[in-house]
Design an enzyme around this catalytic site. Structure first.
Site, PDB file in Angstrom:
ATOM      1  N   SER A   1       0.727  -1.178   0.051  1.00 23.05           N
ATOM      2  CA  SER A   1       0.033  -0.253  -0.039  1.00 23.05           C
ATOM      3  C   SER A   1       0.760   1.272  -0.151  1.00 23.05           C
ATOM      4  O   SER A   1       0.526   2.337   0.461  1.00 23.05           O
ATOM      5  CB  SER A   1      -0.866   0.107   1.084  1.00 23.05           C
ATOM      6  OG  SER A   1      -1.913  -1.096   1.080  1.00 23.05           O
ATOM      7  N   ARG A   2       2.217   1.346  -0.484  1.00 22.68           N
ATOM      8  CA  ARG A   2       3.107   2.072  -0.466  1.00 22.68           C
ATOM      9  C   ARG A   2       3.450   2.773   0.747  1.00 22.68           C
ATOM     10  O   ARG A   2       3.874   3.792   1.047  1.00 22.68           O
ATOM     11  CB  ARG A   2       2.207   3.318  -1.307  1.00 22.68           C
ATOM     12  CG  ARG A   2       2.443   3.018  -2.852  1.00 22.68           C
ATOM     13  CD  ARG A   2       3.490   2.725  -3.333  1.00 22.68           C
ATOM     14  NE  ARG A   2       3.629   2.679  -5.136  1.00 22.68           N
ATOM     15  CZ  ARG A   2       3.649   1.370  -5.509  1.00 22.68           C
ATOM     16  NH1 ARG A   2       3.415   0.472  -4.862  1.00 22.68           N
ATOM     17  NH2 ARG A   2       3.632   1.235  -6.767  1.00 22.68           N
TER      18      ARG A   2
END
Length: 215
Positions: A192-193
């Site tokens: 999810s970065r």
């Protein structure tokens, strides 16, 4: 590839994590750990790094070079002192190097000041190189404009004949540098970065402050 296809290129990272508990207190030891893991993973030339330099008025340039050593002093590489990077380092020794090990979803960013290695260190490394690489350093006026490749090939042929069976002298304009770090950041890709970023800031010769950065 169109713009939409390019914008949709993405990968979710999940290979590993980096925490304050698992990261070494010493960034050089942490780099050594990661570098050994890159070697064990049999990555192609894990010592490949991007060297970024700049002119005194801030015009940046970057290129790929090879790391040839590191210790508590810093990170070492060799090149032509009269190349573009060499001239920029002479006028502005502040620089950065970046490693990206994509298969391990890792990046290391290092900022600091570059100094020349001793003549003895440069001589020793130069003569450890393959003879053709030694001759290449003599043949190539790195970063200068040349009329054709033929000029280089003729110069190499001339040097091969001249130094057949002889020791090749290291040119005075070729040698080593060490980047002495003041900041070292370790980046581990996460899902999810929400990547892990651990930054080390040098306090003095023996001590570093370690902090976490938001991704």
């Amino acid at each position: 590839m169109n713009q939409k296809e390019l914008q949709n290129l993405r990968k979710d990272y999940s290979a590993a994590s980096l925490t304050e508990e698992t990261a070494d207190r010493n960034p050089i030891k942490q780099f050594d750990n990661w570098f050994n893991e890159a070697m064990a993973a049999k990555l192609h030339e894990p010592n490949t790094m991007t060297l970024s330099t700049a002119t005194p008025d801030g015009r940046p340039s970057a290129r790929i070079v090879l790391l040839k050593g590191f210790d508590n002093t810093g990170f070492m590489f060799y090149t032509n002192y009269l190349s573009r990077k060499g001239k920029e380092i002479a006028r502005n020794p502040l620089a950065a190097i970046t490693f990206f090990w994509g298969e391990l979803e890792r990046q290391v960013r290092i900022e600091g000041t570059i100094e020349k290695l001793s003549k003895e260190q440069s001589d020793q490394y130069f003569h450890s190189r393959p003879v053709m690489s030694q001759l290449g350093a003599l043949a190539s006026p790195q970063s200068q404009e040349i009329a054709s490749r033929d000029i280089l090939e003729k110069k190499m042929a001339q040097l091969e004949a001249e130094y057949a069976g002889k020791e090749v002298p290291k040119p005075s304009y070729w040698g080593g540098y060490v980047l002495k770090p003041r900041l070292i950041e370790f980046w581990q890709g996460r899902s999810s970065r929400l990547h892990d970023r651990i930054l080390y800031k040098k306090i003095d010769n023996n001590n570093w402050k370690r902090v976490r950065l938001a991704p």
